[in-house]
Design a protein around this motif. Sequence first.
Motif, PDB file in Angstrom:
ATOM      1  N   PHE A 179       0.840  -1.186   0.000  1.00 23.28           N
ATOM      2  CA  PHE A 179       0.000   0.000   0.000  1.00 23.28           C
ATOM      3  C   PHE A 179       0.875   1.236   0.000  1.00 23.28           C
ATOM      4  O   PHE A 179       1.969   1.231   0.570  1.00 23.28           O
ATOM      5  CB  PHE A 179      -0.903   0.022   1.242  1.00 23.28           C
ATOM      6  CG  PHE A 179      -1.895  -1.116   1.274  1.00 23.28           C
ATOM      7  CD1 PHE A 179      -3.136  -0.976   0.688  1.00 23.28           C
ATOM      8  CD2 PHE A 179      -1.574  -2.317   1.873  1.00 23.28           C
ATOM      9  CE1 PHE A 179      -4.053  -2.021   0.704  1.00 23.28           C
ATOM     10  CE2 PHE A 179      -2.482  -3.371   1.900  1.00 23.28           C
ATOM     11  CZ  PHE A 179      -3.726  -3.217   1.313  1.00 23.28           C
ATOM     12  N   CYS A 180       0.381   2.308  -0.619  1.00 23.55           N
ATOM     13  CA  CYS A 180       1.087   3.578  -0.610  1.00 23.55           C
ATOM     14  C   CYS A 180       1.286   4.017   0.833  1.00 23.55           C
ATOM     15  O   CYS A 180       0.335   4.048   1.615  1.00 23.55           O
ATOM     16  CB  CYS A 180       0.296   4.634  -1.389  1.00 23.55           C
ATOM     17  SG  CYS A 180       1.046   6.279  -1.337  1.00 23.55           S
ATOM     18  N   GLN A 181       2.507   4.350   1.194  1.00 19.70           N
ATOM     19  CA  GLN A 181       2.824   4.754   2.555  1.00 19.70           C
ATOM     20  C   GLN A 181       2.338   6.166   2.861  1.00 19.70           C
ATOM     21  O   GLN A 181       2.424   6.625   3.992  1.00 19.70           O
ATOM     22  CB  GLN A 181       4.333   4.653   2.803  1.00 19.70           C
ATOM     23  CG  GLN A 181       4.854   3.242   2.694  1.00 19.70           C
ATOM     24  CD  GLN A 181       4.200   2.324   3.707  1.00 19.70           C
ATOM     25  OE1 GLN A 181       4.278   2.561   4.908  1.00 19.70           O
ATOM     26  NE2 GLN A 181       3.531   1.289   3.234  1.00 19.70           N
TER      27      GLN A 181
ATOM     28  N   TYR B 283       5.226   4.157  -2.735  1.00 17.08           N
ATOM     29  CA  TYR B 283       4.279   5.243  -2.949  1.00 17.08           C
ATOM     30  C   TYR B 283       3.574   5.112  -4.296  1.00 17.08           C
ATOM     31  O   TYR B 283       4.150   4.616  -5.264  1.00 17.08           O
ATOM     32  CB  TYR B 283       4.998   6.597  -2.899  1.00 17.08           C
ATOM     33  CG  TYR B 283       5.698   6.836  -1.586  1.00 17.08           C
ATOM     34  CD1 TYR B 283       4.973   7.143  -0.442  1.00 17.08           C
ATOM     35  CD2 TYR B 283       7.081   6.728  -1.482  1.00 17.08           C
ATOM     36  CE1 TYR B 283       5.608   7.343   0.772  1.00 17.08           C
ATOM     37  CE2 TYR B 283       7.722   6.931  -0.277  1.00 17.08           C
ATOM     38  CZ  TYR B 283       6.976   7.236   0.847  1.00 17.08           C
ATOM     39  OH  TYR B 283       7.608   7.427   2.045  1.00 17.08           O
TER      40      TYR B 283
ATOM     41  N   GLU C 200      -6.787  13.173   4.077  1.00 11.86           N
ATOM     42  CA  GLU C 200      -8.054  12.477   4.317  1.00 11.86           C
ATOM     43  C   GLU C 200      -9.153  13.015   3.398  1.00 11.86           C
ATOM     44  O   GLU C 200      -9.920  12.250   2.823  1.00 11.86           O
ATOM     45  CB  GLU C 200      -8.473  12.620   5.776  1.00 11.86           C
ATOM     46  CG  GLU C 200      -7.637  11.797   6.725  1.00 11.86           C
ATOM     47  CD  GLU C 200      -7.949  12.086   8.185  1.00 11.86           C
ATOM     48  OE1 GLU C 200      -8.578  13.122   8.500  1.00 11.86           O
ATOM     49  OE2 GLU C 200      -7.548  11.260   9.032  1.00 11.86           O
TER      50      GLU C 200
ATOM     51  N   CYS D 247      -0.912   7.626   1.153  1.00 11.66           N
ATOM     52  CA  CYS D 247      -2.379   7.708   1.116  1.00 11.66           C
ATOM     53  C   CYS D 247      -3.081   6.380   1.391  1.00 11.66           C
ATOM     54  O   CYS D 247      -4.281   6.362   1.629  1.00 11.66           O
ATOM     55  CB  CYS D 247      -2.849   8.254  -0.228  1.00 11.66           C
ATOM     56  SG  CYS D 247      -2.622   7.114  -1.615  1.00 11.66           S
ATOM     57  N   GLY D 248      -2.365   5.262   1.329  1.00 10.32           N
ATOM     58  CA  GLY D 248      -2.967   3.960   1.606  1.00 10.32           C
ATOM     59  C   GLY D 248      -3.518   3.234   0.396  1.00 10.32           C
ATOM     60  O   GLY D 248      -4.099   2.165   0.528  1.00 10.32           O
TER      61      GLY D 248
END
Length: 63
Positions: free
Chosen positions: A6-8, A32, A53, A10-11
């Motif tokens: 997973f992107c560190q 990323y 978010e 944004c997830g």
Amino acid sequence: MENTHFCQSCGMPLTTEEAKGTENNGLKNNDYCKYCYEDSQFKNPQMNLEEMEKAVKAHMEKK
């Protein structure tokens, strides 16, 4: 069973090569996504958690 990265930032799941960000030499980055990281730089380095978010939520609502 394969581990999903997973992107560190944004997830976002990094399940394809196209989703991964890039280094300045063109190699894919496994940490990323392309929305957060390109050419060895973060696209929006000043973004805070609250802004991230909101951006992720807006993107998910479009989908």
